[in-house]
Design an enzyme around this catalytic site. Structure first.
Site, PDB file in Angstrom:
ATOM      1  N   GLU A 144     135.673   1.522  54.710  1.00  0.00           N
ATOM      2  CA  GLU A 144     135.249   0.396  53.884  1.00  0.00           C
ATOM      3  C   GLU A 144     135.181  -0.863  54.746  1.00  0.00           C
ATOM      4  OE1 GLU A 144     134.148   0.428  50.658  1.00  0.00           O
ATOM      5  OE2 GLU A 144     133.579  -1.456  51.597  1.00  0.00           O
ATOM      6  N   LYS A 203     135.666   2.166  62.371  1.00  0.00           N
ATOM      7  CA  LYS A 203     136.374   1.238  61.485  1.00  0.00           C
ATOM      8  C   LYS A 203     137.391   0.412  62.282  1.00  0.00           C
ATOM      9  CE  LYS A 203     138.302  -0.790  58.108  1.00  0.00           C
ATOM     10  NZ  LYS A 203     137.704  -1.819  57.271  1.00  0.00           N
ATOM     11  N   CYS A 259     144.683  -6.164  57.304  1.00  0.00           N
ATOM     12  CA  CYS A 259     143.970  -5.199  58.149  1.00  0.00           C
ATOM     13  C   CYS A 259     143.977  -5.484  59.638  1.00  0.00           C
ATOM     14  CB  CYS A 259     142.529  -5.095  57.678  1.00  0.00           C
ATOM     15  SG  CYS A 259     142.436  -4.603  55.965  1.00  0.00           S
TER      16      CYS A 259
HETATM   17  C1  UGA Z   1     138.498  -7.713  57.246  1.00  0.00           C
HETATM   18  C2  UGA Z   1     137.063  -7.411  57.750  1.00  0.00           C
HETATM   19  O1  UGA Z   1     136.314  -8.624  57.816  1.00  0.00           O
HETATM   20  C3  UGA Z   1     136.368  -6.433  56.793  1.00  0.00           C
HETATM   21  O2  UGA Z   1     135.095  -6.091  57.317  1.00  0.00           O
HETATM   22  C4  UGA Z   1     137.223  -5.181  56.658  1.00  0.00           C
HETATM   23  O3  UGA Z   1     136.652  -4.264  55.748  1.00  0.00           O
HETATM   24  C5  UGA Z   1     138.600  -5.572  56.149  1.00  0.00           C
HETATM   25  O4  UGA Z   1     139.203  -6.477  57.081  1.00  0.00           O
HETATM   26  C6  UGA Z   1     139.428  -4.316  56.029  1.00  0.00           C
HETATM   27  O5  UGA Z   1     139.667  -3.656  57.029  1.00  0.00           O
HETATM   28  O6  UGA Z   1     139.788  -3.967  54.893  1.00  0.00           O
HETATM   29  P1  UGA Z   1     139.525  -9.332  55.390  1.00  0.00           P
HETATM   30  O7  UGA Z   1     140.800  -9.124  56.135  1.00  0.00           O
HETATM   31  O8  UGA Z   1     139.502  -9.155  53.933  1.00  0.00           O
HETATM   32  O9  UGA Z   1     138.378  -8.379  55.992  1.00  0.00           O
HETATM   33  O10 UGA Z   1     139.009 -10.835  55.632  1.00  0.00           O
HETATM   34  P2  UGA Z   1     138.252 -11.566  56.840  1.00  0.00           P
HETATM   35  O11 UGA Z   1     137.191 -12.407  56.250  1.00  0.00           O
HETATM   36  O12 UGA Z   1     137.867 -10.648  57.912  1.00  0.00           O
HETATM   37  O13 UGA Z   1     139.375 -12.556  57.370  1.00  0.00           O
HETATM   38  C7  UGA Z   1     140.515 -12.107  58.106  1.00  0.00           C
HETATM   39  C8  UGA Z   1     141.283 -13.294  58.635  1.00  0.00           C
HETATM   40  O14 UGA Z   1     140.561 -13.923  59.700  1.00  0.00           O
HETATM   41  C9  UGA Z   1     141.522 -14.405  57.595  1.00  0.00           C
HETATM   42  O15 UGA Z   1     142.826 -14.905  57.739  1.00  0.00           O
HETATM   43  C10 UGA Z   1     140.486 -15.439  57.947  1.00  0.00           C
HETATM   44  O16 UGA Z   1     140.870 -16.723  57.541  1.00  0.00           O
HETATM   45  C11 UGA Z   1     140.455 -15.300  59.455  1.00  0.00           C
HETATM   46  N1  UGA Z   1     139.190 -15.790  60.047  1.00  0.00           N
HETATM   47  C12 UGA Z   1     138.016 -15.160  59.786  1.00  0.00           C
HETATM   48  C13 UGA Z   1     139.214 -16.883  60.873  1.00  0.00           C
HETATM   49  O17 UGA Z   1     140.268 -17.490  61.131  1.00  0.00           O
HETATM   50  N2  UGA Z   1     138.029 -17.328  61.413  1.00  0.00           N
HETATM   51  C14 UGA Z   1     136.839 -16.715  61.175  1.00  0.00           C
HETATM   52  O18 UGA Z   1     135.805 -17.162  61.717  1.00  0.00           O
HETATM   53  C15 UGA Z   1     136.842 -15.606  60.332  1.00  0.00           C
END
Ligand code: UGA
Length: 445
Positions: A144, A203, A259
């Site tokens: 996913e 993944k 994750c």
């Molecule tokens: C992440 C991946 O983006 C999904 O593709 C994956 O399916 C998911 O893990 C999973 O393995 O289930 P998620 O953890 O829900 O999704 O959220 P993200 O948007 O990836 O953010 C992760 C962290 O990185 C957050 O704390 C966010 O604030 C941080 N982040 C993200 C940043 O600090 N800067 C960015 O540019 C992007």
């Protein structure tokens, strides 16, 4: 599963869990009581629930009736034994496989939806076949890729759907059966099929690359703060190179979520177990950089507040690991709070979606101090202005949109002077806050 049910009314989807309370919440007539907050989800559930989407605790019945079973249990980092703190704990996956093997009376396609180490399908297959039944079990990998906060949108319009399956005829038949389900709303050319091992490893690789981008830009943010460069300007400048691309370059107080850290540690562990030390060390650095970023943010608060925060009120805006979710797992806020509490700060926390008991549970889980002490030193409030009133500093930990719309003039007037804002998400207008009179510090500014 809710989206599959929504998009494919002809397929009956039953979501089962042993946890009665959780299933009851999914069945709650009041859709505001669903156990997960996710934009758009309650509309999807409202459309499909009772039609072809059901939530039940009768696990065995559901397995018996199903042609396809998705294993979607958690695979946390192991907290004991070999691989402690790094490897994925696969006990829940194994229990599912054993239960399917025991209950099944007909052929099943078993789909790995949980994030799993490469070659797990082999173990699942062995367990399924160990009962010696004359049944055909096919194991597919279908990782996913949705992100929290945009889950429904990501599922409705995925960049790609990945399905790994056996290369023989039966394997390909199973793979096509799953591809046909997604083809109900996803273009065929976005449905990618591979062998099982590539799918499993893709993944972990995708999450490792995404987290690496955040750590890379965060590493540059530290350099920006020393050199006068601005990390958001750099992100824009490099993101316009089409080979780099503009997404996922937002510097922050550090990535969180259930994750990234877990999956990278798992990748590191897998590399180590194949004797690939350099590969393991390379990816481990992504985690180290993230820990450094969280620590650096907290240290900077202490330093700027004249090297002591003891007895000082600090307002924390945001506790969730990102906006638009109430999920707090591995949130940077937890670690920043723990650091500041070690320095005897008095924290007032406001998050629009996270409940007080979750915040205390997150702190208690660290075991750094007693539960009583956490409750004495941390106040959780429902009004952001109450959190900031009479505070020495405001620390922004989550990028909730509402933080941009506060009456910062009023906040300034109510705070102790000098009044500090430490913006761990670069959501506020630093120049405007500076004009009001705040000492403003963004990330990489
Ligand atoms: C992440 C991946 O983006 C999904 O593709 C994956 O399916 C998911 O893990 C999973 O393995 O289930 P998620 O953890 O829900 O999704 O959220 P993200 O948007 O990836 O953010 C992760 C962290 O990185 C957050 O704390 C966010 O604030 C941080 N982040 C993200 C940043 O600090 N800067 C960015 O540019 C992007």
């Amino acid at each position: 599963m809710a989206v599959i049910a929504q998009k494919c009314p002809g397929i009956k989807v039953t979501v089962v869990d042993m946890n009665e309370q959780r299933i009851a919440a999914w069945n709650d007539p009041n859709l505001d009581n669903l156990p997960i907050y996710e934009p758009g989800l309650k509309e999807v559930v409202a459309e499909a629930r009772g039609r072809n989407l059901f939530f039940s605790t009768d696990v065995e019945d559901a397995i018996d009736a199903a042609e396809m079973v998705f294993i979607s249990v958690n695979t946390p980092t192991k907290t004991y034994g070999i691989g402690k703190g790094m490897a994925a704990d696969l006990k829940y996956v194994e229990l599912c496989a054993r239960q399917i093997a025991r209950v099944a009376k007909s052929d099943k396609i078993v789909v790995e939806k949980s994030t799993l180490p490469v070659r797990t399908a082999q173990s699942i297959r062995t367990i399924l076949n160990a009962e010696g039944k004359d049944l055909n079990f096919q194991v597919l990998s279908n990782p996913e890729f949705l992100a929290e906060g945009t889950a429904v949108q990501d599922l409705h319009k995925p960049d790609r759907v990945l399905i790994g399956g056996g290369q023989d005829e039966a394997g390909q038949r199973a793979l096509n059966a799953l591809a046909d389900i997604y083809a109900g709303w996803v273009d065929r050319d976005r449905i990618l099929t591979t062998n099982v091992w590539s799918s499993e490893l893709s993944k972990l690789t995708a999450n490792a690359f995404l987290a690496q981008r955040v750590s890379s830009i965060n590493a540059i943010s530290a350099l920006c703060e020393k050199s006068g460069a601005d990390v958001d300007e750099i992100a824009r400048a490099i993101g316009m190179d089409s080979r780099i691309g503009p997404k996922f370059l937002k510097s922050s107080v550090g990535f969180g979520g259930s994750c990234f850290q877990k999956d990278i540690l798992n990748l590191v562990y897998i590399a180590q177990s194949y004797g690939l030390t350099e590969v393991a060390d390379y990816w481990e650095q992504v985690i180290k950089m993230n820990d450094y970023q969280k620590r650096r943010f907290a240290e900077n608060i202490v330093q700027k507040l004249f090297n002591t925060v003891s007895g000082k009120k600090i307002a924390m805006l945001g506790w969730a690991f990102k906006k638009d979710t109430n999920d707090t797992r591995e949130s940077a806020a937890i670690y920043v709070a723990d650091y500041l509490l070690n320095e005897q700060a008095e924290l007032w926390v406001y998050d629009p979606k996270v409940k007080a008991e979750q915040i205390y549970a997150d702190l208690d889980y660290l075991n750094t101090r007693s539960e009583d002490e956490n409750r004495r030193l941390v106040k959780v409030v429902n009004d952001p202005y109450e959190a900031m009133d009479d505070a020495h500093a405001v620390a922004v930990l989550t990028e909730w949109d509402e933080f941009k719309t506060y009456d910062w003039q009023k906040v300034f007037e109510g705070m102790k002077k000098p009044a500090f804002v430490f913006d761990g998400r670069n959501v506020s207008n630093g120049r405007m806050l500076g004009t009001i009179g705040f000492h403003y510090q963004g990330i990489g500014k």
